[in-house]
Design an enzyme around this catalytic site. Structure first.
Site, PDB file in Angstrom:
ATOM      1  N   ARG A 148     -22.325  80.410  84.773  1.00  0.00           N
ATOM      2  CA  ARG A 148     -20.938  80.811  84.555  1.00  0.00           C
ATOM      3  C   ARG A 148     -20.527  81.796  85.647  1.00  0.00           C
ATOM      4  NH1 ARG A 148     -23.418  81.226  79.359  1.00  0.00           N
ATOM      5  NH2 ARG A 148     -22.527  79.775  77.806  1.00  0.00           N
ATOM      6  N   LYS A 172     -23.574  84.765  77.571  1.00  0.00           N
ATOM      7  CA  LYS A 172     -22.721  85.234  76.484  1.00  0.00           C
ATOM      8  C   LYS A 172     -23.581  85.865  75.388  1.00  0.00           C
ATOM      9  CE  LYS A 172     -18.802  82.086  77.058  1.00  0.00           C
ATOM     10  NZ  LYS A 172     -17.944  81.070  76.402  1.00  0.00           N
ATOM     11  N   HIS A 241     -15.821  77.014  86.964  1.00  0.00           N
ATOM     12  CA  HIS A 241     -16.222  76.265  85.777  1.00  0.00           C
ATOM     13  C   HIS A 241     -16.268  74.763  86.048  1.00  0.00           C
ATOM     14  CE1 HIS A 241     -17.458  77.736  81.931  1.00  0.00           C
ATOM     15  NE2 HIS A 241     -16.891  76.733  81.294  1.00  0.00           N
ATOM     16  N   ARG A 244     -19.650  74.129  87.220  1.00  0.00           N
ATOM     17  CA  ARG A 244     -20.576  74.156  86.071  1.00  0.00           C
ATOM     18  C   ARG A 244     -20.500  72.839  85.298  1.00  0.00           C
ATOM     19  NH1 ARG A 244     -23.212  77.498  82.139  1.00  0.00           N
ATOM     20  NH2 ARG A 244     -22.383  77.281  80.011  1.00  0.00           N
ATOM     21  N   HIS A 267     -26.106  77.229  76.072  1.00  0.00           N
ATOM     22  CA  HIS A 267     -25.336  76.986  74.854  1.00  0.00           C
ATOM     23  C   HIS A 267     -26.220  77.250  73.634  1.00  0.00           C
ATOM     24  CE1 HIS A 267     -22.441  73.961  77.001  1.00  0.00           C
ATOM     25  NE2 HIS A 267     -22.099  75.217  77.194  1.00  0.00           N
ATOM     26  N   TYR A 276     -20.348  66.676  76.935  1.00  0.00           N
ATOM     27  CA  TYR A 276     -20.724  65.979  78.163  1.00  0.00           C
ATOM     28  C   TYR A 276     -21.210  64.567  77.902  1.00  0.00           C
ATOM     29  CZ  TYR A 276     -20.242  70.571  80.180  1.00  0.00           C
ATOM     30  OH  TYR A 276     -19.728  71.784  80.573  1.00  0.00           O
TER      31      TYR A 276
END
Length: 304
Positions: A148, A172, A241, A244, A267, A276
């Site tokens: 990210r 995150k 992004h 990414r 994730h 995806y």
């Protein structure tokens, strides 16, 4: 300050000091819960414990009519639920009226990606100056590791082990993970580290620095990336992004290993990664249409 706002402030302090949520998330929750507190105050409701599910549904519906987007409404409902979970744990509420509140479903938006050949043409160039060497290393890292924007600019020199071909990034929720770095990115980073001392201020630990010698900002990365794309003939708009997304999509097309892609992207929920798979199917369908001798019949059957 009202009793409603006081309790929101206590919850935000909990997010900051105990859950260590990002400043961005804290700011979003502050806006969402602040707007809810204002709405309740206007209607004479001054106790979070007396708020009903019907009240919250009316509030969310009003925000929807005011034009708040589905993604923002979903975040709003999530903030209310988390707020009440905390209140119940602290003995400040006996129930969670937000549990049965539903936000409008968000339309599925497939992430935009860049064609493999277009990316190769953009990256297979020789940088001309120190800033271009830095930008080239950044681009290679984004595409090689799928990081990210915040993760990339947050990297320190000590976080990268080029001999081992990996980097430690802070994702995150302050979750750290290791990501592999490909040979092209390693080479580009080695070139950058050779010239970095000419730009970096004394004692600056950041891997990527600006002309002023301090840590490179997110806005600078986005602007420089688009500048690079335009200079090297990329036919689409480029932002971090999108690289990414391209990393994840191209990897999934080659490996079909959704769990591995989930780990690499950082994730926590595989449902986030599953977006995806839609792109992967689109790619396979395109290959089928172009290569299978009887693919043309699909259009005929669709029209029947």
């Amino acid at each position: 300050m009202s009793a409603l706002a006081d309790r929101v402030d206590a919850f935000l302090a909990h997010l900051a000091h105990e859950r260590r949520m990002s400043a961005h998330t804290q700011s979003a929750y502050a806006r969402d819960l602040g707007s809810a507190a204002d709405w309740l105050q206007e209607r004479g409701l001054t106790d979070w414990g007396r708020v009903t599910t019907a009240d919250l549904r009316e509030f969310v519906a009003g925000r929807h009519r005011a034009g708040l987007k589905p993604a923002s409404l979903a975040r709003l409902v999530s903030a209310l639920r988390s707020f009440y979970v905390w209140q119940m744990r602290e003995g400040l509420a006996r129930r969670n009226p937000a549990t049965d509140v539903r936000a409008p479903k968000r339309p599925v938006r497939l992430p935009e990606t860049v064609d493999v050949d277009d990316l190769a043409a953009m990256l297979d160039v020789t940088p001309e100056d120190d800033l271009e060497i830095r930008d080239h290393a950044l681009l290679e890292l984004f595409y090689s590791a799928g990081v990210r924007l915040a993760e990339a600019v947050g990297l320190d020199i000590s976080d990268v082990d080029l001999a081992a071909g990996e980097a430690r990034v802070l994702g995150k929720g302050s979750r750290q993970r290791s990501v592999p770095i490909g040979s092209r990115a390693i080479a580009a980073l080695r070139n950058w580290l050779k010239v970095r001392p000419q730009l970096a201020a004394a004692n600056e630990t950041a891997l990527f620095v600006s002309q002023r010698g301090s840590r490179l900002s997110r806005s600078s990365v986005a602007a420089r990336m688009q500048r690079w794309a335009q200079q090297h003939g990329l036919p689409v708009h480029l932002h971090p992004h999108k690289l990414r997304h391209s990393f994840a999509t191209h990897l999934l097309e080659s490996s079909a290993d959704l769990r591995a892609v989930q780990e690499l992207l950082g994730h926590t929920n595989i449902g986030t990664t599953q977006i995806y798979t839609h792109l992967d199917f689109a790619h396979l369908a395109k290959v089928y249409d172009a290569a299978h001798p009887r693919a043309g019949r699909r259009a005929d059957s669709d029209e029947a």
